[in-house]
Scaffold this active site. Sequence first.
Site, PDB file in Angstrom:
ATOM      1  N   SER A 125      -2.464   2.210   5.440  1.00 18.48           N
ATOM      2  CA  SER A 125      -1.503   1.316   4.787  1.00 18.48           C
ATOM      3  C   SER A 125      -0.187   2.037   4.542  1.00 18.48           C
ATOM      4  CB  SER A 125      -2.091   0.872   3.447  1.00 18.48           C
ATOM      5  OG  SER A 125      -1.125   0.199   2.679  1.00 18.48           O
ATOM      6  N   TYR A 151      -6.180   2.796  -4.970  1.00 13.75           N
ATOM      7  CA  TYR A 151      -6.308   2.206  -3.629  1.00 13.75           C
ATOM      8  C   TYR A 151      -5.538   3.039  -2.601  1.00 13.75           C
ATOM      9  CZ  TYR A 151      -5.245  -0.717   0.365  1.00 13.75           C
ATOM     10  OH  TYR A 151      -5.066  -1.155   1.653  1.00 13.75           O
ATOM     11  N   LYS A 155      -6.697   5.644   0.780  1.00 11.90           N
ATOM     12  CA  LYS A 155      -6.216   5.591   2.173  1.00 11.90           C
ATOM     13  C   LYS A 155      -5.712   6.961   2.612  1.00 11.90           C
ATOM     14  CE  LYS A 155      -7.018   1.229   3.068  1.00 11.90           C
ATOM     15  NZ  LYS A 155      -8.059   0.844   4.019  1.00 11.90           N
TER      16      LYS A 155
HETATM   17  P1  NAD Z   1     -10.119  -8.442   3.695  1.00  8.27           P
HETATM   18  O1  NAD Z   1     -10.663  -8.236   2.320  1.00  8.27           O
HETATM   19  O2  NAD Z   1      -9.851  -9.825   4.142  1.00  8.27           O
HETATM   20  O3  NAD Z   1     -11.089  -7.728   4.760  1.00  8.27           O
HETATM   21  C1  NAD Z   1     -11.901  -6.634   4.449  1.00  8.27           C
HETATM   22  C2  NAD Z   1     -13.335  -7.015   4.835  1.00  8.27           C
HETATM   23  O4  NAD Z   1     -14.211  -5.922   4.556  1.00  8.27           O
HETATM   24  C3  NAD Z   1     -13.858  -8.229   4.079  1.00  8.27           C
HETATM   25  O5  NAD Z   1     -14.328  -9.178   5.018  1.00  8.27           O
HETATM   26  C4  NAD Z   1     -15.012  -7.667   3.235  1.00  8.27           C
HETATM   27  O6  NAD Z   1     -16.043  -8.605   3.064  1.00  8.27           O
HETATM   28  C5  NAD Z   1     -15.417  -6.463   4.040  1.00  8.27           C
HETATM   29  N1  NAD Z   1     -16.066  -5.376   3.284  1.00  8.27           N
HETATM   30  C6  NAD Z   1     -15.654  -4.818   2.119  1.00  8.27           C
HETATM   31  N2  NAD Z   1     -16.503  -3.821   1.772  1.00  8.27           N
HETATM   32  C7  NAD Z   1     -17.448  -3.751   2.748  1.00  8.27           C
HETATM   33  C8  NAD Z   1     -18.576  -2.925   2.965  1.00  8.27           C
HETATM   34  N3  NAD Z   1     -18.941  -1.959   2.084  1.00  8.27           N
HETATM   35  N4  NAD Z   1     -19.334  -3.119   4.069  1.00  8.27           N
HETATM   36  C9  NAD Z   1     -18.997  -4.116   4.946  1.00  8.27           C
HETATM   37  N5  NAD Z   1     -17.934  -4.919   4.793  1.00  8.27           N
HETATM   38  C10 NAD Z   1     -17.167  -4.739   3.709  1.00  8.27           C
HETATM   39  O7  NAD Z   1      -8.806  -7.538   3.811  1.00  8.27           O
HETATM   40  P2  NAD Z   1      -7.756  -7.427   5.002  1.00  8.27           P
HETATM   41  O8  NAD Z   1      -6.457  -7.847   4.458  1.00  8.27           O
HETATM   42  O9  NAD Z   1      -8.287  -8.053   6.230  1.00  8.27           O
HETATM   43  O10 NAD Z   1      -7.706  -5.842   5.144  1.00  8.27           O
HETATM   44  C11 NAD Z   1      -8.451  -5.147   6.128  1.00  8.27           C
HETATM   45  C12 NAD Z   1      -8.161  -3.657   5.981  1.00  8.27           C
HETATM   46  O11 NAD Z   1      -6.768  -3.434   6.103  1.00  8.27           O
HETATM   47  C13 NAD Z   1      -8.559  -3.077   4.621  1.00  8.27           C
HETATM   48  O12 NAD Z   1      -9.087  -1.789   4.837  1.00  8.27           O
HETATM   49  C14 NAD Z   1      -7.245  -3.005   3.868  1.00  8.27           C
HETATM   50  O13 NAD Z   1      -7.241  -1.974   2.920  1.00  8.27           O
HETATM   51  C15 NAD Z   1      -6.277  -2.695   5.005  1.00  8.27           C
HETATM   52  N6  NAD Z   1      -4.884  -3.110   4.719  1.00  8.27           N
HETATM   53  C16 NAD Z   1      -4.636  -4.407   4.347  1.00  8.27           C
HETATM   54  C17 NAD Z   1      -3.332  -4.787   4.059  1.00  8.27           C
HETATM   55  C18 NAD Z   1      -3.014  -6.188   3.601  1.00  8.27           C
HETATM   56  O14 NAD Z   1      -1.978  -6.386   2.972  1.00  8.27           O
HETATM   57  N7  NAD Z   1      -3.837  -7.190   3.899  1.00  8.27           N
HETATM   58  C19 NAD Z   1      -2.289  -3.858   4.173  1.00  8.27           C
HETATM   59  C20 NAD Z   1      -2.575  -2.553   4.571  1.00  8.27           C
HETATM   60  C21 NAD Z   1      -3.905  -2.195   4.835  1.00  8.27           C
HETATM   61  C1  WQD Z   2       5.760  -8.142  -1.836  1.00  7.27           C
HETATM   62  C2  WQD Z   2       7.053  -8.345  -2.629  1.00  7.27           C
HETATM   63  C3  WQD Z   2       6.782  -7.984  -4.986  1.00  7.27           C
HETATM   64  C4  WQD Z   2       4.072 -11.392  -5.589  1.00  7.27           C
HETATM   65  C5  WQD Z   2       0.754  -4.836  -1.358  1.00  7.27           C
HETATM   66  C6  WQD Z   2      -0.022  -3.572  -1.553  1.00  7.27           C
HETATM   67  C7  WQD Z   2      -0.045  -2.777  -0.294  1.00  7.27           C
HETATM   68  C8  WQD Z   2      -0.517  -3.602   0.900  1.00  7.27           C
HETATM   69  C9  WQD Z   2       0.167  -4.922   0.977  1.00  7.27           C
HETATM   70  C10 WQD Z   2      -2.796  -3.110   1.286  1.00  7.27           C
HETATM   71  C11 WQD Z   2       7.266  -7.290  -3.708  1.00  7.27           C
HETATM   72  C12 WQD Z   2       7.121  -9.426  -4.708  1.00  7.27           C
HETATM   73  C13 WQD Z   2       4.901 -10.431  -5.059  1.00  7.27           C
HETATM   74  C14 WQD Z   2       4.620 -12.372  -6.460  1.00  7.27           C
HETATM   75  C15 WQD Z   2       6.790 -11.358  -6.182  1.00  7.27           C
HETATM   76  N1  WQD Z   2      -1.915  -3.873   0.825  1.00  7.27           N
HETATM   77  N2  WQD Z   2       6.232 -10.422  -5.344  1.00  7.27           N
HETATM   78  N3  WQD Z   2       5.953 -12.309  -6.714  1.00  7.27           N
HETATM   79  O1  WQD Z   2       3.282  -4.965  -3.145  1.00  7.27           O
HETATM   80  O2  WQD Z   2       4.522  -4.748  -0.933  1.00  7.27           O
HETATM   81  O3  WQD Z   2       2.091  -4.503  -0.995  1.00  7.27           O
HETATM   82  O4  WQD Z   2       0.143  -5.574  -0.287  1.00  7.27           O
HETATM   83  O5  WQD Z   2      -2.679  -2.032   1.776  1.00  7.27           O
HETATM   84  O6  WQD Z   2      -0.897  -1.716  -0.529  1.00  7.27           O
HETATM   85  O7  WQD Z   2       0.602  -2.811  -2.582  1.00  7.27           O
HETATM   86  O8  WQD Z   2       3.024  -6.733  -1.326  1.00  7.27           O
HETATM   87  O9  WQD Z   2       2.941  -9.176  -1.272  1.00  7.27           O
HETATM   88  O10 WQD Z   2       2.262  -7.991  -3.394  1.00  7.27           O
HETATM   89  O11 WQD Z   2       4.672  -8.015  -2.728  1.00  7.27           O
HETATM   90  O12 WQD Z   2       7.988 -11.358  -6.460  1.00  7.27           O
HETATM   91  O13 WQD Z   2       3.908 -13.243  -6.983  1.00  7.27           O
HETATM   92  O14 WQD Z   2       6.943  -9.593  -3.320  1.00  7.27           O
HETATM   93  O15 WQD Z   2       7.430  -7.529  -6.149  1.00  7.27           O
HETATM   94  O16 WQD Z   2       8.658  -7.071  -3.786  1.00  7.27           O
HETATM   95  P1  WQD Z   2       3.326  -5.183  -1.696  1.00  7.27           P
HETATM   96  P2  WQD Z   2       3.143  -8.040  -2.196  1.00  7.27           P
END
Ligand code: NAD
Ligand code: WQD
Length: 340
Positions: A125, A151, A155
């Site tokens: 991330s 979190y 990572k």
């Molecule tokens: P998500 O929660 O939709 O998907 C994660 C999946 O993992 C879920 O389906 C959940 O049921 C499964 N899971 C959790 N723990 C588990 C375990 N112990 N065994 C098997 N399955 C398990 O989230 P996402 O948004 O699809 O994110 C996927 C990956 O990407 C995550 O690792 C997340 O940290 C990373 N990521 C997400 C974002 C974002 O903003 N969505 C940003 C950066 C990184």
């Molecule tokens: C985006 C912008 C908020 C909600 C998070 C995690 C990051 C990654 C992605 C997993 C910011 C603003 C938000 C709201 C708002 N996940 N905001 N009102 O914080 O960049 O990233 O999700 O890895 O780890 O930290 O994403 O969508 O929460 O916010 O004004 O109700 O929107 O302040 O500027 P963020 P976000």
Amino acid sequence: MRVLLTGGAGYIGAHTALALVEAGHDVLVVDDMSNSSPESISRVQALTEAAIPLLEADVRAFVAVRDFVRRHGPVDAIIHLAGLKAVGESVADPVRYYDVNIGTSVAVLQLMAAESIPTLVFSSSATVYGEPEILPLREDSRTGIKLANPYGKTKRIVEELLADAAHADARLRVTALRYFNPVGAHASGLIGEDPSGTPNNLMPYVAQVAVGRLDRVGIFGDDYPTPDGTGQRDYIHVMDLAAGHVAAVENARQGFDIYNLGTGIPVSVRELISAFERASGRSIPTEVLPRREGDVPSSFCDPRKALDSWGWSARRTIDDACVDSWRWQSRNPNGYADRP
Ligand code: NAD
Ligand code: WQD
């Protein structure tokens, strides 16, 4: 190739499964459904007419996962998406976050060793950078600056674990993908983001206001040093992100490497809300609230490394993402609970 997706029923996993099948690969999924539903995989199967074997289990259930892989293998690569991702929750319950996010990654490395699987792509991330020193963020930018939430720390720790594992075993090909802000949905409107409870992230929150499930969007601060005072992020369409995973497995090289996956274009909170209003034709009420603790003013990447190495770049705009997100949200106001 045959690719095992951990967490493949989740938001990014389901879109990645679809992109892999469309690129001609076979997909298997392990997911414990702790934050998803098997309906996402049913819909990917319906869209692609491919059979996707699904094991409902924790990635750490070693024997069950190994037997599943033996039954449907051999597996050439693993994309490890399984994990917990709510920043606020990780502050409240850090032990659970270290347990799941690190424990599942250790289990994946053990499975690779046991079954001679050489290739791993890991969901990292942009959070690992913490507060950016210089923008745009490059893969060699410093990480961990004022990074306070467990979190993001999990990572960073897993990235180090993977680098050590690849250093110790020269056969391994390991890639960490640092996603910026994934948004949008597949253009079919059949799969999309289905957060449980009130969304933490901006795009699903805005979508639920547009569809009438929530009243108004709180804007977390409008006094940042940005052009309109609201926070800027690098929003990447989830289908572009999915294509990035296909490129990563197809181009995997020996050793450990890191890639940013983003557009390189900063978009503010107000710009995203305006784009969603255009896409949905609905007015989206807003209210300015205080800044959210831990937020950075601006975060966006330099995406050139993935372009130079793989020829991959994000093709879709924030307007495309809003149109697709609205199609998904308006057709499935209650997410996967709404059957098509
Ligand atoms: P998500 O929660 O939709 O998907 C994660 C999946 O993992 C879920 O389906 C959940 O049921 C499964 N899971 C959790 N723990 C588990 C375990 N112990 N065994 C098997 N399955 C398990 O989230 P996402 O948004 O699809 O994110 C996927 C990956 O990407 C995550 O690792 C997340 O940290 C990373 N990521 C997400 C974002 C974002 O903003 N969505 C940003 C950066 C990184
Ligand atoms: C985006 C912008 C908020 C909600 C998070 C995690 C990051 C990654 C992605 C997993 C910011 C603003 C938000 C709201 C708002 N996940 N905001 N009102 O914080 O960049 O990233 O999700 O890895 O780890 O930290 O994403 O969508 O929460 O916010 O004004 O109700 O929107 O302040 O500027 P963020 P976000």
